[in-house]
Design an enzyme around this catalytic site. Sequence first.
Site, PDB file in Angstrom:
ATOM      1  N   ASP A 500       0.811  -1.218   0.000  1.00  0.00           N
ATOM      2  CA  ASP A 500       0.000   0.000   0.000  1.00  0.00           C
ATOM      3  C   ASP A 500       0.842   1.265   0.000  1.00  0.00           C
ATOM      4  O   ASP A 500       0.323   2.366  -0.213  1.00  0.00           O
ATOM      5  CB  ASP A 500      -0.855   0.027   1.280  1.00  0.00           C
ATOM      6  CG  ASP A 500      -2.201  -0.635   1.085  1.00  0.00           C
ATOM      7  OD1 ASP A 500      -2.727  -0.581  -0.024  1.00  0.00           O
ATOM      8  OD2 ASP A 500      -2.708  -1.211   2.065  1.00  0.00           O
TER       9      ASP A 500
HETATM   10  C1  BGC Z   1       0.551   1.262   6.303  1.00  0.00           C
HETATM   11  C2  BGC Z   1       0.220   0.067   5.453  1.00  0.00           C
HETATM   12  C3  BGC Z   1      -1.259  -0.059   5.294  1.00  0.00           C
HETATM   13  C4  BGC Z   1      -1.860   1.251   4.831  1.00  0.00           C
HETATM   14  C5  BGC Z   1      -3.366   1.129   4.806  1.00  0.00           C
HETATM   15  C6  BGC Z   1      -0.096   2.495   5.759  1.00  0.00           C
HETATM   16  O1  BGC Z   1       0.151   3.579   6.593  1.00  0.00           O
HETATM   17  O2  BGC Z   1       1.954   1.424   6.359  1.00  0.00           O
HETATM   18  O3  BGC Z   1       0.758  -1.100   6.045  1.00  0.00           O
HETATM   19  O4  BGC Z   1      -1.547  -1.056   4.371  1.00  0.00           O
HETATM   20  O5  BGC Z   1      -1.485   2.304   5.676  1.00  0.00           O
HETATM   21  O6  BGC Z   1      -4.006   2.248   4.411  1.00  0.00           O
HETATM   22  C1  NOJ Z   2      -1.550  -3.656   5.548  1.00  0.00           C
HETATM   23  C2  NOJ Z   2      -2.744  -3.713   4.651  1.00  0.00           C
HETATM   24  O1  NOJ Z   2      -3.885  -4.109   5.399  1.00  0.00           O
HETATM   25  C3  NOJ Z   2      -2.520  -4.680   3.518  1.00  0.00           C
HETATM   26  O2  NOJ Z   2      -3.626  -4.663   2.648  1.00  0.00           O
HETATM   27  C4  NOJ Z   2      -1.261  -4.352   2.785  1.00  0.00           C
HETATM   28  O3  NOJ Z   2      -1.058  -5.334   1.785  1.00  0.00           O
HETATM   29  C5  NOJ Z   2      -0.072  -4.304   3.711  1.00  0.00           C
HETATM   30  N1  NOJ Z   2      -0.336  -3.417   4.799  1.00  0.00           N
HETATM   31  C6  NOJ Z   2       1.207  -3.872   3.011  1.00  0.00           C
HETATM   32  O4  NOJ Z   2       1.196  -2.532   2.694  1.00  0.00           O
END
Ligand code: BGC
Ligand code: NOJ
Length: 824
Positions: A500
């Site tokens: 993400d």
């Molecule tokens: C996090 C990710 C997450 C995303 C969701 C980010 O701040 O680092 O792990 O998937 O937020 O919106």
């Molecule tokens: C947490 C999110 O819930 C997931 O969808 C994503 O793949 C990982 N972070 C990595 O960014």
Amino acid sequence: MATTATREDLLRYGQFDDEQREYVIDRPDTPLPWINYLGTDAYFGIVSNTGGGYSFYRDARLRRLTRYRYNNAPLDLGGRYVYVRDDATGDYWSPSWQPTPERELDDYECRHGLSYTKIASSRGGIRAETLYFAPLNETLEVWRVRVSNDRTENAELSLFSSVEFCLWDAQDDATNYQRNFNTGQVEVVDGVIYHKTEYRERRDHFAYFATSATDDLKGFDTQRETFLGPYRGWDRPIVVETGAARDEIAHGWQPIGSHHVKVSLAPGETREVIFVLGYAENPKDDKFDPPGSQTINKTRVRPVIEKWLDPAQVQRGFDDLRAYWDQLLGNLTVRTPDGDTNRMVNVWNAYQCMATFNLSRSTSFYESGIGRGMGFRDSNQDLLGFVHMIPQRARERILDIAATQKEDGGAYHQYQPLTKRGNNDIGDGFNDDPLWLILGVAAYLKETGDHTFLDERVPFDNRPGSEVTLYEHLQRSLKYTLDRLGPHGLPMIGRADWNDCLNLNCFSDTPGEPFQTTENASGGVAESVFIAGLFVLAAKELAVIAGLRGNEGEEAVYRAAAEKMSGTITEHGWDGAWFRRAYDFYGNVIGSGENDEGQIFIEPQGICVLGGVGLDDGLAGKALDSVAERLATPHGIVLQQPAYSSYRIELGEISSYPPGYKENGGIFCHTNPWIMIAETMVGNGDRAYDYYRRINPSAREEISDVHRTEPYVYAQMIAGKDAPTHGEAKNSWLTGTAAWNFVAITQWILGIRPDFAGLRIDPVLPGDWPGFAATRAFRGATYEITVRGTGRVTHLLVDGERIDGTLVPPAPPGAVVRVEAIRE
Ligand code: BGC
Ligand code: NOJ
């Protein structure tokens, strides 16, 4: 004394009770709150080892029963507290330690079990044990408090229960004070405290808080300031200090619920008091009693309350909950030479998979319950670790998820659990999302063999009239990728892929702007090798599914598409010793030796090999060696190296984190099992298992002081080698790590893998294991499995009959099948 042992003496804070399937915490001051979940289906709560936490019905944001203030000081304050008061001396304390930590306990123990928590402690010869659980098929929770007098004289005690009600919408509750200080309303009838804020207008639901001790009920409180006293906190409520409830009805401000119960105990005597906190709904046209009044109609809820205030019923409810978990966990049990593996597979990892399935990423100690709904990609992956427990619920979930897909095959990134509608605030454009649906459905089909599922008719974007078969939804998922290929023939990344934080079209320079949802720049060519690998994996699955439906033409098309994409990866996604990660907006490579930072990323090494890319030409082995060399640490495998040392506008959120945390070179545990699986695919059982142990929370229990989160569940992230706190975990519980580790250990290392045509037994074990045994329920039959010999399985003895290869054909429901897997 429970609370004064010096921290330096201890590396751990408790131990596993494998027999009871409990983690036993033996001091309250764990490095972080160590939590557990109550509830199994619609009513849920989190509860910490010191009684902290809150409850909600279905949706942690919109139907919040009790209040919780995140990121508080101390970190965990607010919860389901009971106070004990010695009426002879005026001494009082909370048996759960919080919120009265200054009042030392003589002993303390918290047992987190499967959907229940028991906290027991003593002070001055008075022992109190509280069992918290939410019974099956009800929308309530029970607190069973047992108070015992271990003194030689009589004890005159008071108990005070306490909850702070949330005015339902937790987001609004935490912000809109100009309104909310005026709306709070309660009723108190027969000792039951009803919280009915907004019931007078559009809500048809209310909460209630009841006690079994109606004969000894001395009073109640419903207004926070009256209970605590002005300028006082939960550590010294004036009502508890003075030992007298005020019987006040809250009007506005902060409604709470508290009962004052008198308990007289002879020496050696124990008394049980039950409190029930619940949620109830009434039909719109029958809300009030008498009609036309403003009084809650209690005809429906009264019998429920009475039922659960009965001690015998509470015991039955608790026994039923235990039996429920026995049955669920009985679907797969393993007996391996490694105790940490056994307890994670048999109990805790499966349990965590249930939590992630139920709650997605909404409610934990790190997810505030107001932020996130059900993630499209997350929920499809969560299924993978859950489907063997209750396939029927996985089926329903898949249909909900698929109904948020759009006609072009794209998908809402999230949907709201209450409405099941796609979340417009976040929208779509995460280009990996649709492909995960294929993997979710494939897992369901492999588990159940129920291919009629594919003919279910499912709408797009929940629009009535737009229904097509689920199979067509899967086809559109593939088409979505193929409609969006970039200049190298790799899939365009959109807002982001699995990572993400790789926001290649975002270019955000505004402080605080959300990276995932800002207006993306147009005209770029950012492509993802990760999505390419995922596409290969998904297209191969859909090819098999198509073939099994008799659509040979489509099968061939999908196979060819997978082949072609695989070739594209080899041509444009291979960097010489590992798979590249992406191409940015301008077409520059990411995850390559050419880069100064971010040269190698873990995700494509995992997913490409899972898709079979590089297995025939040795690239897979090379990529995995590069992972071992450049990314592996004793605490797990980091996401990428070298971590980004400064913010890069063309990469987005990934470079917003200081080096070693989260996606910027943290050990992002979700991705580690991909590497474990990939290692088994190249036949390297030692490495796969070694990686498995590095992040196995039970195997890290000995270093709880370093790891810091719960030793019974996985955390999303362990700080990487660039971080000053290398080895420290954060964000425990709600993470795809749960499902993927479960898949890696059970299906690939132990090799008990549901397949379309039956149950495959194909372990890739560490060299020094003699074998193992397991019991697996599969499509209604039970398989008693033993694995013997060394090397790979060559043949099976199924009830004594030899079958070459590794596939056990499905037996009739009810059958018990003995399978010996022979390795030679
Ligand atoms: C996090 C990710 C997450 C995303 C969701 C980010 O701040 O680092 O792990 O998937 O937020 O919106
Ligand atoms: C947490 C999110 O819930 C997931 O969808 C994503 O793949 C990982 N972070 C990595 O960014």
